[in-house]
Enzyme design. Structure first.
Site, short mmCIF file in Angstrom:
data_model
loop_
_atom_site.label_atom_id
_atom_site.label_comp_id
_atom_site.label_asym_id
_atom_site.label_seq_id
_atom_site.Cartn_x
_atom_site.Cartn_y
_atom_site.Cartn_z
N GLU A 89 10.06 17.16 12.76
CA GLU A 89 11.03 16.29 12.11
C GLU A 89 12.29 17.09 11.80
O GLU A 89 12.23 18.12 11.13
CB GLU A 89 10.41 15.72 10.83
CG GLU A 89 11.15 14.55 10.25
CD GLU A 89 10.35 13.88 9.14
OE1 GLU A 89 10.63 12.70 8.85
OE2 GLU A 89 9.46 14.51 8.56
N LYS B 170 6.52 11.49 -11.04
CA LYS B 170 7.14 12.81 -10.94
C LYS B 170 8.17 12.79 -9.81
O LYS B 170 7.82 12.72 -8.64
CB LYS B 170 6.10 13.89 -10.63
CG LYS B 170 6.68 15.31 -10.66
CD LYS B 170 5.95 16.24 -9.75
CE LYS B 170 6.25 16.02 -8.30
NZ LYS B 170 7.67 16.31 -7.92
N GLU C 4 3.26 7.62 2.23
CA GLU C 4 4.33 7.45 3.22
C GLU C 4 4.77 8.85 3.57
O GLU C 4 5.43 9.54 2.78
CB GLU C 4 5.48 6.62 2.64
CG GLU C 4 6.44 6.11 3.70
CD GLU C 4 7.67 6.97 3.85
OE1 GLU C 4 7.72 7.74 4.84
OE2 GLU C 4 8.57 6.89 3.01
N CYS D 159 12.76 9.84 6.70
CA CYS D 159 11.57 9.79 7.56
C CYS D 159 11.74 8.76 8.67
O CYS D 159 11.07 8.85 9.70
CB CYS D 159 10.34 9.45 6.72
SG CYS D 159 9.88 10.73 5.54
#
Length: 487
Positions: free
Chosen positions: A391, A184, A260, A294
């Site tokens: 982040e 997906k 991850e 990331c």
């Protein structure tokens, strides 16, 4: 690229679900729009899968599993090799498609296609290297056979920021190991994955081995598949918050997982570093993918003796970056993925400035159309600023100063995340000492890019579980079976 039309590359991609080797409309004919983040315009509509469609995709993966697991490893590897060659041959068209749906500049998009293709080449070679074992029992009375076989049908969830590479990084080892899958892609960037499905078919992948379901309701589609129990593994790339929820769901059926997740990468520059290399590394670590990665450097810690020079030079580089639509020649700073991303970056920068940080360049969103934010450098960033712990996922470089090695390491490790850390120093002893002390799954030592298909990619702490890529990447899709033999 001028002879490749934008409409042409979009029209060439299937817009339906890919289930059991066939393009299939979503139940009820539902669809959702895919937008160009540089203009806000709708590129096309793609099928919006329902839970029933998800079940059909899992049915197809389960039905294909036994035959695919029995396929010769060399044949699986050849499918991946042919897919690699097709990706390289069509890099220009695929790069344009990616730029249209995600926004990154064309040169960077083409680089991602090359990177994505390498996962297929690497795991195509690993398919024939799945090992086992034969040993004499310690008492000599029997033998131990060790056999490694596919874990079974897998569920794969990919993010929007690297829409092709995150797909091949998961599909490569799954196919090499003999696992079928339901994949997906993110709702913002489904077109690259749909294009990849067509390439896999052309390369000879059997029906049902890879099934692609696009949806605007990820949780509603995937949770029933996770709780179904027939899939035996989930691989997810995305935020830590979503990863935690998926782990809870996987616990019910004890699914194998690889995750991850988020990052908060520190970038340490000691006063003995090669400053030219440090600036170049900073630009790579910060501005790859417009900062939407990331692995992006999130916090810059620079030793006091060079912080002024480093800040000045980084500001010069960042302020000179051309901004615009990714299809325009020379553009380096494309749009962020959506309005919510711009709002988040704007909020984090405003919070830091309110707490005393100095804005050396940039510092604001750009009026539309499109989701643009200026390349930004901040100095004197206080420890309590939100962007010191959250982040950023945008083109913002916050700089703080340190005096001692212990201070730098403590600041770098002061986070729940542990994906990657960057370190610049010309002192070999310090390089090894600090690398071992940094709490991260990957270290960029005097370089600003760590990603490589031949190396293990992954983090520690709340940045994830397991590794992708390298010789260990295929292990995530294999079970070890021990067979005791009596003589």
């Amino acid at each position: 690229m001028s002879d490749i039309s934008e409409a042409g590359v979009v029209d060439a991609v299937g817009k339906d679900l890919f289930i059991g080797g066939k393009w299939t409309a979503a139940t009820g004919g539902k669809s959702f729009p895919v937008h160009d983040p540089s203009t806000g315009k709708v590129l096309c509509e793609v099928a919006d899968a329902t839970p029933e469609d998800g079940k059909a995709a899992l049915d197809a993966a389960v039905a294909a599993q036994a035959d695919f697991a029995a396929m010769a490893p060399r044949e699986r590897g050849e499918i991946l090799r042919r897919s690699y060659e097709l990706l390289i041959a069509r890099a220009d068209e695929l790069a344009l498609l990616m730029t249209l749906e995600m926004g990154k500049p064309l040169a960077e998009a083409k680089g991602e296609i090359t990177y994505a293709a390498e996962f297929f080449r690497w795991f195509g070679e690993e398919a024939v290297r799945i090992d086992g074992g034969y040993a004499v029992a310690p008492n000599g009375s029997g033998r131990f056979l060790v056999h490694r076989q596919p874990v079974g049908p897998t569920l794969l969830i990919t993010p929007w920021n690297f829409p092709m590479a995150m797909g091949t990084r998961k599909l490569g080892p799954a196919i090499a190991a003999g696992c079928t899958s339901v994949i997906k892609p993110a709702a913002q960037t489904p077109l690259s994955m749909l294009a990849l499905a067509g390439i896999l078919v052309e390369a000879g992948l059997p029906a049902g081995v890879v099934n692609v379901v696009t949806t605007s309701n990820s949780g509603g589609l995937m949770e029933p598949l996770i709780r179904d129990g027939r899939a035996r593994k989930l691989s997810f790339t995305g935020s830590t918050a979503v990863g935690r929820k998926l782990l809870e769901q996987c616990a019910d059926k004890v699914l194998r997982t690889s995750m991850e997740l988020g990052g908060n990468a520190p970038f340490l520059v000691f006063d003995d570093a090669d400053l030219d290399a440090a600036i170049e590394g900073a630009m790579q670590a910060k501005m790859r993918n417009i900062g939407e990665a990331c692995t992006a450097a999130n916090r810059f810690y620079v030793q006091r003796g060079i912080v002024e020079e480093f800040s000045r030079r980084l500001t010069e580089r960042m302020s000179a970056l051309p901004m615009g639509r990714g299809t325009e020649e020379g553009v380096v700073v494309g749009p962020l993925i959506d309005e919510a991303a711009v709002e988040k970056v704007s909020s984090l920068v405003a919070d830091a400035a309110d707490r005393g940080a100095q804005v050396l360049t940039g510092g604001s969103a750009v009026d539309g159309p499109g989701n643009f934010y200026q390349a930004t450098v901040l100095t004197d960033v206080p420890k309590d600023a939100k962007l010191a712990t959250e982040e950023i996922f945008g083109p913002v470089a916050p700089i703080s100063v340190f005096d001692t090695e212990d201070e730098a390491v403590a600041a770098a490790n002061d986070t729940e995340y542990g994906l990657v850390s960057y370190l610049f120093t010309n002192d070999v002893k310090r390089a090894l000492r600090v690398s071992e002390r940094l709490e991260a799954g990957m270290i960029g030592l005097n370089q600003g890019i760590v990603s490589n298909p031949a190396a293990p990619f992954g983090g520690i702490k709340q940045s994830g579980l397991g590794r992708e890529g390298g010789t260990v990447g295929i292990d995530e899709f294999l079970e070890t079976k021990y067979i005791a033999v009596s003589l």
